[in-house]
Write a protein that holds these residues in place. Structure first.
Motif, PDB file in Angstrom:
ATOM      1  N   MET A 120       0.857  -1.181   0.000  1.00  0.00           N
ATOM      2  CA  MET A 120       0.000   0.000   0.000  1.00  0.00           C
ATOM      3  C   MET A 120       0.895   1.234   0.000  1.00  0.00           C
ATOM      4  O   MET A 120       1.254   1.764   1.042  1.00  0.00           O
ATOM      5  N   THR A 121       1.308   1.677  -1.200  1.00  0.00           N
ATOM      6  CA  THR A 121       2.272   2.775  -1.278  1.00  0.00           C
ATOM      7  C   THR A 121       1.841   3.905  -2.198  1.00  0.00           C
ATOM      8  O   THR A 121       2.271   5.043  -2.014  1.00  0.00           O
ATOM      9  N   ALA A 122       1.035   3.629  -3.221  1.00  0.00           N
ATOM     10  CA  ALA A 122       0.704   4.647  -4.222  1.00  0.00           C
ATOM     11  C   ALA A 122      -0.099   5.785  -3.598  1.00  0.00           C
ATOM     12  O   ALA A 122      -0.948   5.553  -2.728  1.00  0.00           O
ATOM     13  N   PRO A 123       0.143   7.030  -4.011  1.00  0.00           N
ATOM     14  CA  PRO A 123      -0.653   8.145  -3.492  1.00  0.00           C
ATOM     15  C   PRO A 123      -2.139   7.912  -3.720  1.00  0.00           C
ATOM     16  O   PRO A 123      -2.549   7.407  -4.771  1.00  0.00           O
ATOM     17  N   GLY A 124      -2.922   8.290  -2.726  1.00  0.00           N
ATOM     18  CA  GLY A 124      -4.347   8.038  -2.787  1.00  0.00           C
ATOM     19  C   GLY A 124      -5.169   9.303  -2.874  1.00  0.00           C
ATOM     20  O   GLY A 124      -4.792  10.352  -2.341  1.00  0.00           O
ATOM     21  N   ALA A 125      -6.319   9.192  -3.552  1.00  0.00           N
ATOM     22  CA  ALA A 125      -7.308  10.262  -3.600  1.00  0.00           C
ATOM     23  C   ALA A 125      -8.600   9.710  -3.014  1.00  0.00           C
ATOM     24  O   ALA A 125      -9.077   8.662  -3.450  1.00  0.00           O
ATOM     25  N   ALA A 126      -9.142  10.394  -2.032  1.00  0.00           N
ATOM     26  CA  ALA A 126     -10.301   9.883  -1.296  1.00  0.00           C
ATOM     27  C   ALA A 126     -11.487  10.835  -1.410  1.00  0.00           C
ATOM     28  O   ALA A 126     -11.354  11.997  -1.815  1.00  0.00           O
ATOM     29  N   ILE A 127     -12.632  10.305  -1.037  1.00  0.00           N
ATOM     30  CA  ILE A 127     -13.818  11.121  -0.805  1.00  0.00           C
ATOM     31  C   ILE A 127     -14.226  10.930   0.653  1.00  0.00           C
ATOM     32  O   ILE A 127     -13.836   9.946   1.294  1.00  0.00           O
ATOM     33  N   VAL A 128     -14.982  11.875   1.183  1.00  0.00           N
ATOM     34  CA  VAL A 128     -15.617  11.666   2.477  1.00  0.00           C
ATOM     35  C   VAL A 128     -16.958  11.006   2.197  1.00  0.00           C
ATOM     36  O   VAL A 128     -17.809  11.568   1.503  1.00  0.00           O
ATOM     37  N   ALA A 129     -17.132   9.786   2.686  1.00  0.00           N
ATOM     38  CA  ALA A 129     -18.313   8.998   2.341  1.00  0.00           C
ATOM     39  C   ALA A 129     -19.586   9.670   2.832  1.00  0.00           C
ATOM     40  O   ALA A 129     -19.655  10.161   3.964  1.00  0.00           O
ATOM     41  N   ARG A 130     -20.606   9.658   1.976  1.00  0.00           N
ATOM     42  CA  ARG A 130     -21.928  10.149   2.341  1.00  0.00           C
ATOM     43  C   ARG A 130     -22.908   9.010   2.565  1.00  0.00           C
ATOM     44  O   ARG A 130     -23.955   9.194   3.186  1.00  0.00           O
ATOM     45  N   SER A 131     -22.577   7.823   2.045  1.00  0.00           N
ATOM     46  CA  SER A 131     -23.516   6.711   2.033  1.00  0.00           C
ATOM     47  C   SER A 131     -23.618   6.002   3.371  1.00  0.00           C
ATOM     48  O   SER A 131     -24.600   5.295   3.624  1.00  0.00           O
ATOM     49  N   THR A 132     -22.608   6.137   4.231  1.00  0.00           N
ATOM     50  CA  THR A 132     -22.614   5.423   5.506  1.00  0.00           C
ATOM     51  C   THR A 132     -21.703   6.136   6.492  1.00  0.00           C
ATOM     52  O   THR A 132     -20.884   6.980   6.099  1.00  0.00           O
ATOM     53  N   ARG A 133     -21.862   5.803   7.758  1.00  0.00           N
ATOM     54  CA  ARG A 133     -20.984   6.341   8.813  1.00  0.00           C
ATOM     55  C   ARG A 133     -20.562   5.204   9.726  1.00  0.00           C
ATOM     56  O   ARG A 133     -21.192   4.152   9.774  1.00  0.00           O
ATOM     57  N   ARG A 134     -19.506   5.444  10.455  1.00  0.00           N
ATOM     58  CA  ARG A 134     -18.980   4.444  11.381  1.00  0.00           C
ATOM     59  C   ARG A 134     -19.594   4.686  12.754  1.00  0.00           C
ATOM     60  O   ARG A 134     -19.628   5.823  13.242  1.00  0.00           O
ATOM     61  N   ASN A 135     -20.078   3.621  13.357  1.00  0.00           N
ATOM     62  CA  ASN A 135     -20.748   3.723  14.657  1.00  0.00           C
ATOM     63  C   ASN A 135     -19.714   3.607  15.773  1.00  0.00           C
ATOM     64  O   ASN A 135     -19.318   2.510  16.166  1.00  0.00           O
ATOM     65  N   GLU A 136     -19.286   4.756  16.281  1.00  0.00           N
ATOM     66  CA  GLU A 136     -18.272   4.761  17.330  1.00  0.00           C
ATOM     67  C   GLU A 136     -18.789   4.211  18.654  1.00  0.00           C
ATOM     68  O   GLU A 136     -17.999   3.906  19.560  1.00  0.00           O
ATOM     69  N   HIS A 137     -20.120   4.085  18.794  1.00  0.00           N
ATOM     70  CA  HIS A 137     -20.702   3.575  20.034  1.00  0.00           C
ATOM     71  C   HIS A 137     -20.716   2.043  20.083  1.00  0.00           C
ATOM     72  O   HIS A 137     -20.912   1.457  21.145  1.00  0.00           O
ATOM     73  N   SER A 138     -20.515   1.395  18.937  1.00  0.00           N
ATOM     74  CA  SER A 138     -20.549  -0.066  18.880  1.00  0.00           C
ATOM     75  C   SER A 138     -19.193  -0.648  19.238  1.00  0.00           C
ATOM     76  O   SER A 138     -18.163  -0.194  18.725  1.00  0.00           O
ATOM     77  N   PRO A 139     -19.147  -1.678  20.067  1.00  0.00           N
ATOM     78  CA  PRO A 139     -17.864  -2.342  20.342  1.00  0.00           C
ATOM     79  C   PRO A 139     -17.254  -2.962  19.090  1.00  0.00           C
ATOM     80  O   PRO A 139     -16.051  -3.206  19.046  1.00  0.00           O
ATOM     81  N   LEU A 140     -18.071  -3.192  18.055  1.00  0.00           N
ATOM     82  CA  LEU A 140     -17.553  -3.774  16.817  1.00  0.00           C
ATOM     83  C   LEU A 140     -16.598  -2.831  16.092  1.00  0.00           C
ATOM     84  O   LEU A 140     -15.804  -3.277  15.258  1.00  0.00           O
ATOM     85  N   SER A 141     -16.659  -1.533  16.409  1.00  0.00           N
ATOM     86  CA  SER A 141     -15.727  -0.600  15.769  1.00  0.00           C
ATOM     87  C   SER A 141     -14.286  -0.875  16.177  1.00  0.00           C
ATOM     88  O   SER A 141     -13.360  -0.403  15.516  1.00  0.00           O
ATOM     89  N   ARG A 142     -14.092  -1.640  17.235  1.00  0.00           N
ATOM     90  CA  ARG A 142     -12.740  -1.943  17.700  1.00  0.00           C
ATOM     91  C   ARG A 142     -12.292  -3.347  17.306  1.00  0.00           C
ATOM     92  O   ARG A 142     -11.242  -3.820  17.760  1.00  0.00           O
ATOM     93  N   LEU A 143     -13.086  -4.027  16.463  1.00  0.00           N
ATOM     94  CA  LEU A 143     -12.782  -5.394  16.056  1.00  0.00           C
ATOM     95  C   LEU A 143     -12.590  -5.487  14.553  1.00  0.00           C
ATOM     96  O   LEU A 143     -13.179  -4.724  13.785  1.00  0.00           O
ATOM     97  N   LYS A 144     -11.791  -6.470  14.138  1.00  0.00           N
ATOM     98  CA  LYS A 144     -11.708  -6.828  12.722  1.00  0.00           C
ATOM     99  C   LYS A 144     -12.757  -7.907  12.476  1.00  0.00           C
ATOM    100  O   LYS A 144     -12.446  -9.094  12.348  1.00  0.00           O
ATOM    101  N   SER A 145     -14.009  -7.507  12.434  1.00  0.00           N
ATOM    102  CA  SER A 145     -15.086  -8.481  12.289  1.00  0.00           C
ATOM    103  C   SER A 145     -15.254  -8.881  10.832  1.00  0.00           C
ATOM    104  O   SER A 145     -14.798  -8.174   9.913  1.00  0.00           O
ATOM    105  N   LEU A 146     -15.949  -9.993  10.595  1.00  0.00           N
ATOM    106  CA  LEU A 146     -16.169 -10.468   9.240  1.00  0.00           C
ATOM    107  C   LEU A 146     -17.192  -9.629   8.488  1.00  0.00           C
ATOM    108  O   LEU A 146     -17.369  -9.822   7.284  1.00  0.00           O
TER     109      LEU A 146
END
Length: 268
Positions: A120-146
């Protein structure tokens, strides 16, 4: 292709996952992506510690000790002949009857595969996603879940909008991470990354940068991207400059000295 499945090295074509496996039907499980360098899995104790924290939170049985997993990885890497690559460990709860409640006598499925390195080295261009958000209140945000559907939605949106990565905000509108990486911003001489309480995954390289390079956790907003001199994406496969967001350059619009300093650290 040689894989490791439930205690055995076999060919991928011979592998069978039960159709009732909860990893397939419900995403009930965890994974770790581990960089292989010089034939060895990098930062393995940290990966196993994160895996252990995840299985404890999900009350998911792990039928192998750290020593057994280390030996299994060595056997797989040797059989595959991969000196520079990536190892993926996938752990599911195994089979179960229909319904959400896990079986009391769960028999987990553990699969490991290896592949050539995907740096993972190439320069990246991103967008700020509008379609979804990350739920910081869920314990799953701290896991590498399937279940990676939020990241999948965000990456689909990025592709539709002409970008190759997406940044996810949390429910409060603060930066959490990208679809596959942690985010660092260099702002006014400080190297900052969102705290875990804002929905950031506890990444392995993230922790090393906090420990070794004076980085700090701090709440960040999309407006901070405009103030940043550099933005860097990090995960177990590498470090990548983020040079544009929503069509606007970050800093000079190119990789900068902070990234160069991090890349010069052989222990990252």
């Amino acid at each position: 292709m040689t894989i490791w499945l439930n205690g055995r090295l076999i060919q991928a074509a011979e592998a069978r996952i039960d159709p009732a496996d909860r990893g397939f039907t419900l995403g009930d499980g965890l994974f770790e992506t581990i960089r292989i360098k010089d034939g060895l899995p990098r930062h393995l104790p940290r990966h196993l510690d994160r895996l252990t924290a995840g299985v404890e939170l999900l009350r998911l049985p792990l039928p192998y000790s750290a020593e057994e997993l280390t030996g299994a990885m060595a056997a797989l890497i040797g059989a595959a002949g991969v000196a520079d690559g990536v190892l993926r460990l996938t752990l599911s709860r195994g089979t179960g009857a229909r319904g959400v409640l896990p079986p009391a006598d769960a028999r987990p499925t553990l699969l490991m595969t290896v592949a050539p390195a995907a740096h993972m080295t190439a320069p990246g261009a991103a967008i700020v996603a509008r379609s979804t958000r990350r739920n910081e209140h869920s314990p799953l945000s701290r896991l590498k879940s399937l279940n990676y559907l939020d990241s999948i939605l965000a990456r689909q949106e990025a592709a539709e909008r002409g970008a190759d990565e997406a940044l996810l905000l949390n429910a409060a509108g603060r930066l959490a991470e990208s679809s596959v990486a942690n985010v660092f911003l260099s702002v006014g001489g400080r190297l900052l990354t969102p705290p875990l309480t804002d929905g950031a995954l506890p990444g392995i390289r993230r922790a090393l940068i906090l420990e070794r390079h004076g980085a700090e956790e701090a709440p960040l907003t999309p407006e901070d991207l405009a103030r940043a001199d550099e933005a860097i994406l990090t995960n177990s496969l590498g470090l990548r400059p983020l040079v544009a967001v929503d069509g606007h350059p970050v800093g000079s619009g190119a990789a900068g000295p902070v990234l160069a300093r991090l890349l010069a650290d052989p222990d990252l």
